[in-house]
Design a protein around this motif. Sequence first.
Motif, PDB file in Angstrom:
ATOM      1  N   SER A 244      22.197  30.805  33.483  1.00 27.37           N
ATOM      2  CA  SER A 244      22.520  32.524  33.966  1.00 27.37           C
ATOM      3  C   SER A 244      21.339  33.235  33.434  1.00 27.37           C
ATOM      4  O   SER A 244      20.380  32.796  32.762  1.00 27.37           O
TER       5      SER A 244
ATOM      6  N   SER B 275      37.961  41.823  32.094  1.00 28.63           N
ATOM      7  CA  SER B 275      36.993  41.459  33.004  1.00 28.63           C
ATOM      8  C   SER B 275      35.526  41.629  32.711  1.00 28.63           C
ATOM      9  O   SER B 275      34.532  40.834  33.195  1.00 28.63           O
ATOM     10  N   VAL B 276      35.283  42.672  31.937  1.00 27.34           N
ATOM     11  CA  VAL B 276      33.959  42.987  31.360  1.00 27.34           C
ATOM     12  C   VAL B 276      33.363  41.445  30.351  1.00 27.34           C
ATOM     13  O   VAL B 276      32.386  41.154  30.458  1.00 27.34           O
ATOM     14  N   ASN B 277      34.359  41.065  29.507  1.00 22.89           N
ATOM     15  CA  ASN B 277      34.043  40.031  28.820  1.00 22.89           C
ATOM     16  C   ASN B 277      33.852  38.945  29.735  1.00 22.89           C
ATOM     17  O   ASN B 277      32.815  37.874  29.481  1.00 22.89           O
ATOM     18  N   ASP B 278      34.630  38.554  30.633  1.00 22.97           N
ATOM     19  CA  ASP B 278      34.334  37.429  31.562  1.00 22.97           C
ATOM     20  C   ASP B 278      33.291  37.688  32.204  1.00 22.97           C
ATOM     21  O   ASP B 278      32.369  36.383  32.595  1.00 22.97           O
ATOM     22  N   ASN B 279      32.815  38.807  32.898  1.00 25.57           N
ATOM     23  CA  ASN B 279      31.539  38.907  33.578  1.00 25.57           C
ATOM     24  C   ASN B 279      30.348  38.565  32.324  1.00 25.57           C
ATOM     25  O   ASN B 279      29.186  37.944  32.815  1.00 25.57           O
ATOM     26  N   ALA B 280      30.373  39.166  31.183  1.00 28.34           N
ATOM     27  CA  ALA B 280      29.394  38.906  30.351  1.00 28.34           C
ATOM     28  C   ALA B 280      29.183  37.424  30.079  1.00 28.34           C
ATOM     29  O   ALA B 280      28.194  36.924  29.710  1.00 28.34           O
ATOM     30  N   ARG B 281      30.403  36.551  29.802  1.00 28.84           N
ATOM     31  CA  ARG B 281      30.390  35.222  29.957  1.00 28.84           C
ATOM     32  C   ARG B 281      29.606  34.551  30.968  1.00 28.84           C
ATOM     33  O   ARG B 281      28.633  33.668  30.731  1.00 28.84           O
ATOM     34  N   ASN B 282      29.936  35.075  32.072  1.00 25.46           N
ATOM     35  CA  ASN B 282      29.366  34.310  33.106  1.00 25.46           C
ATOM     36  C   ASN B 282      27.932  34.818  33.395  1.00 25.46           C
ATOM     37  O   ASN B 282      27.158  33.777  33.704  1.00 25.46           O
ATOM     38  N   ASN B 283      27.548  36.118  33.131  1.00 26.87           N
ATOM     39  CA  ASN B 283      26.161  36.321  33.188  1.00 26.87           C
ATOM     40  C   ASN B 283      25.347  36.205  31.941  1.00 26.87           C
ATOM     41  O   ASN B 283      24.055  36.409  32.187  1.00 26.87           O
TER      42      ASN B 283
ATOM     43  N   LYS C  86      40.165  47.287  31.361  1.00 30.51           N
ATOM     44  CA  LYS C  86      39.033  46.345  31.917  1.00 30.51           C
ATOM     45  C   LYS C  86      38.165  45.583  30.794  1.00 30.51           C
ATOM     46  O   LYS C  86      37.187  44.842  31.140  1.00 30.51           O
TER      47      LYS C  86
ATOM     48  N   HIS D  78      32.821  41.453  21.594  1.00 30.77           N
ATOM     49  CA  HIS D  78      33.530  41.455  22.597  1.00 30.77           C
ATOM     50  C   HIS D  78      34.462  40.179  22.745  1.00 30.77           C
ATOM     51  O   HIS D  78      35.628  40.414  23.055  1.00 30.77           O
TER      52      HIS D  78
END
Length: 82
Positions: A65, A51-59, A48, A17
């Motif tokens: 997290s 954005s999917v990778n950004d969400n994975a980083r954040n979560n 996307k 990812h």
Amino acid sequence: SSLFSLVTLVDHLFAVHMQVGNACVLASRQYLGPDHPVRRFLAPFQFKTISVNDNARNNLINPQSMGPRNFAFTDKGTDLAW
């Protein structure tokens, strides 16, 4: 198991990812024009991705997290995995 967690974190999340997915999207956006046939072909597969990778980083990656709390690693083990 720790091995499954490590493979999921490093081989899948980071390698697939974060590195390959982001590199492909950025390369197609930077070097192929909006009407280039290859870019138009890749667009549905890259939809996307950032954005999917950004969400994975954040979560999953950030301390405090969901990821570090769910995987069987200590703080030191999580740092070593990255």
